[in-house]
Design a protein around this motif. Structure first.
Motif, mmCIF file in Angstrom:
data_model
loop_
_atom_site.group_PDB
_atom_site.id
_atom_site.type_symbol
_atom_site.label_atom_id
_atom_site.label_comp_id
_atom_site.label_asym_id
_atom_site.label_seq_id
_atom_site.Cartn_x
_atom_site.Cartn_y
_atom_site.Cartn_z
ATOM 1 N N UNK A 1 -7.626 9.444 -14.115
ATOM 2 C CA UNK A 1 -8.367 8.183 -14.166
ATOM 3 C C UNK A 1 -7.479 7.046 -13.643
ATOM 4 N N UNK A 2 -7.652 6.722 -12.377
ATOM 5 C CA UNK A 2 -6.883 5.649 -11.724
ATOM 6 C C UNK A 2 -7.862 4.551 -11.301
ATOM 7 N N UNK A 3 -7.715 3.373 -11.883
ATOM 8 C CA UNK A 3 -8.560 2.216 -11.571
ATOM 9 C C UNK A 3 -7.736 1.177 -10.820
ATOM 10 N N UNK A 4 -8.256 0.722 -9.680
ATOM 11 C CA UNK A 4 -7.571 -0.310 -8.888
ATOM 12 C C UNK A 4 -8.482 -1.526 -8.757
ATOM 13 N N UNK A 5 -7.935 -2.697 -9.067
ATOM 14 C CA UNK A 5 -8.601 -3.966 -8.783
ATOM 15 C C UNK A 5 -8.045 -4.504 -7.470
ATOM 16 N N UNK A 6 -8.920 -4.892 -6.552
ATOM 17 C CA UNK A 6 -8.474 -5.484 -5.298
ATOM 18 C C UNK A 6 -9.353 -6.673 -4.930
ATOM 19 N N UNK A 7 -8.730 -7.687 -4.340
ATOM 20 C CA UNK A 7 -9.483 -8.840 -3.852
ATOM 21 C C UNK A 7 -10.116 -8.594 -2.495
ATOM 22 N N UNK A 8 -9.768 -7.469 -1.869
ATOM 23 C CA UNK A 8 -10.352 -7.123 -0.578
ATOM 24 C C UNK A 8 -11.702 -6.426 -0.762
ATOM 25 N N UNK A 9 -12.580 -6.604 0.204
ATOM 26 C CA UNK A 9 -13.770 -5.759 0.268
ATOM 27 C C UNK A 9 -13.338 -4.411 0.835
ATOM 28 N N UNK A 10 -14.193 -3.411 0.716
ATOM 29 C CA UNK A 10 -13.849 -2.100 1.272
ATOM 30 C C UNK A 10 -13.661 -2.198 2.786
ATOM 31 N N UNK A 11 -14.510 -2.978 3.449
ATOM 32 C CA UNK A 11 -14.392 -3.157 4.896
ATOM 33 C C UNK A 11 -13.053 -3.794 5.252
ATOM 34 N N UNK A 12 -12.640 -4.792 4.473
ATOM 35 C CA UNK A 12 -11.369 -5.459 4.763
ATOM 36 C C UNK A 12 -10.197 -4.492 4.633
ATOM 37 N N UNK A 13 -10.283 -3.583 3.672
ATOM 38 C CA UNK A 13 -9.197 -2.605 3.521
ATOM 39 C C UNK A 13 -9.141 -1.689 4.734
ATOM 40 N N UNK A 14 -10.293 -1.237 5.204
ATOM 41 C CA UNK A 14 -10.295 -0.397 6.399
ATOM 42 C C UNK A 14 -9.836 -1.185 7.619
ATOM 43 N N UNK A 15 -10.133 -2.475 7.655
ATOM 44 C CA UNK A 15 -9.707 -3.320 8.779
ATOM 45 C C UNK A 15 -8.202 -3.566 8.790
ATOM 46 N N UNK A 16 -7.518 -3.287 7.680
ATOM 47 C CA UNK A 16 -6.062 -3.447 7.640
ATOM 48 C C UNK A 16 -5.357 -2.447 8.552
ATOM 49 N N UNK A 17 -6.074 -1.379 8.931
ATOM 50 C CA UNK A 17 -5.488 -0.306 9.751
ATOM 51 C C UNK A 17 -4.209 0.229 9.121
ATOM 52 N N UNK A 18 -4.258 0.393 7.809
ATOM 53 C CA UNK A 18 -3.114 0.892 7.064
ATOM 54 C C UNK A 18 -3.509 2.221 6.438
ATOM 55 N N UNK A 19 -2.932 3.312 6.949
ATOM 56 C CA UNK A 19 -3.300 4.645 6.462
ATOM 57 C C UNK A 19 -3.060 4.785 4.962
ATOM 58 N N UNK B 1 0.808 -1.231 0.000
ATOM 59 C CA UNK B 1 0.000 0.000 0.000
ATOM 60 C C UNK B 1 0.839 1.278 0.000
ATOM 61 N N UNK B 2 1.957 1.285 0.701
ATOM 62 C CA UNK B 2 2.774 2.504 0.752
ATOM 63 C C UNK B 2 3.311 2.851 -0.629
ATOM 64 N N UNK B 3 3.862 1.861 -1.317
ATOM 65 C CA UNK B 3 4.371 2.089 -2.672
ATOM 66 C C UNK B 3 3.237 2.376 -3.648
ATOM 67 N N UNK B 4 2.110 1.718 -3.451
ATOM 68 C CA UNK B 4 0.941 1.964 -4.286
ATOM 69 C C UNK B 4 0.513 3.423 -4.193
ATOM 70 N N UNK B 5 0.511 3.949 -2.989
ATOM 71 C CA UNK B 5 0.141 5.350 -2.785
ATOM 72 C C UNK B 5 1.102 6.279 -3.535
ATOM 73 N N UNK B 6 2.385 5.937 -3.521
ATOM 74 C CA UNK B 6 3.369 6.773 -4.218
ATOM 75 C C UNK B 6 3.138 6.745 -5.729
ATOM 76 N N UNK B 7 2.836 5.563 -6.267
ATOM 77 C CA UNK B 7 2.554 5.459 -7.706
ATOM 78 C C UNK B 7 1.310 6.262 -8.069
ATOM 79 N N UNK B 8 0.251 6.117 -7.273
ATOM 80 C CA UNK B 8 -0.996 6.839 -7.563
ATOM 81 C C UNK B 8 -0.768 8.348 -7.530
ATOM 82 N N UNK B 9 -0.057 8.814 -6.520
ATOM 83 C CA UNK B 9 0.222 10.248 -6.404
ATOM 84 C C UNK B 9 0.987 10.748 -7.624
ATOM 85 N N UNK B 10 1.962 9.970 -8.078
ATOM 86 C CA UNK B 10 2.729 10.333 -9.268
ATOM 87 C C UNK B 10 1.840 10.323 -10.507
ATOM 88 N N UNK B 11 1.010 9.297 -10.661
ATOM 89 C CA UNK B 11 0.192 9.157 -11.850
ATOM 90 C C UNK B 11 -0.900 10.223 -11.941
#
Length: 199
Positions: free
Chosen positions: A93-111, A77-87
């Motif tokens: 138009x930034x599209x992300x595919x994730x296997x997590x549900x939105x709740x699961x992403x928030x449950x990661x407790x990863x800012x 996620x940290x590197x992903x954030x850097x790529x998104x910010x650069x792009x």
């Protein structure tokens, strides 16, 4: 960041001439995963953010959007954030595919994961469930997945794109033929889905 490939132009994972990045590593192990070779992390796939940005900057044509898939993008996620910010300096138009549900992403407790969601234009959430693949819905591989739009300005562009159905493209990359897009289920008629729970 561990990435497996970076391709341009891709038309099968969102509207326009897109840059697509496949990120390595995923813990989901979905049955009939489209990219099982990307489930494992591989230190040999490590690419510095400087090199990734240089690669993207060398594309001398218009990039209409970026699609980030994997693997599981939020495992880095940290590197992903850097790529998104650069792009976002190149396209809105930034599209992300994730296997997590939105709740699961928030449950990661990863800012950084939450910041990625907030900056993305479109996020497609949810594990791939093979028996829920209807073999025709564009961008959504199985009906349990949810597409979330964050920028109303691009909604019509995506609606028009999705009205054309699934698209599959083939790329010759690193001496391999790679099939890109939302694929139909490989299960045979009447076959039950098996769930592989290996870690």
């Amino acid at each position: 960041m561990q990435i497996d490939r970076l391709l341009y132009p891709v038309h099968s994972l969102g509207p326009g001439d897109r840059l697509a990045i496949w990120i390595r590593g995923c813990k989901k192990r979905c049955f009939n995963c489209a990219n099982p070779e990307l489930q494992l992390f591989n230190p040999n796939s490590e690419v510095s953010m400087t090199v990734i940005k240089e690669m993207i900057s060398k594309i001398d044509k218009k990039i209409d959007g970026i699609t980030i898939t994997g693997g599981e993008p939020f495992c880095q996620a940290k590197d992903l954030f850097e790529i998104i910010t650069f792009m976002l300096e190149i396209t809105d138009d930034i599209l992300i595919f994730t296997g997590y549900s939105k709740k699961e992403i928030y449950d990661l407790n990863n800012d950084y994961a939450i910041k990625c969601i907030e900056k993305a234009t479109v996020v497609i959430y949810g594990e791939y469930v093979d028996e829920l693949n209807d073999n025709h819905t564009p961008l959504i591989a199985s009906s349990n997945q949810v597409i979330e739009f964050h920028n109303p300005k691009i909604n019509n562009k995506y609606i028009n794109y999705m009205n054309n159905g699934r698209i599959i493209e083939n790329f010759y990359y690193n001496d391999n033929l790679i099939s890109v897009g939302i694929h139909n289920s490989r299960r045979k008629k009447g076959e039950n889905t098996k769930v592989d729970k290996r870690n």
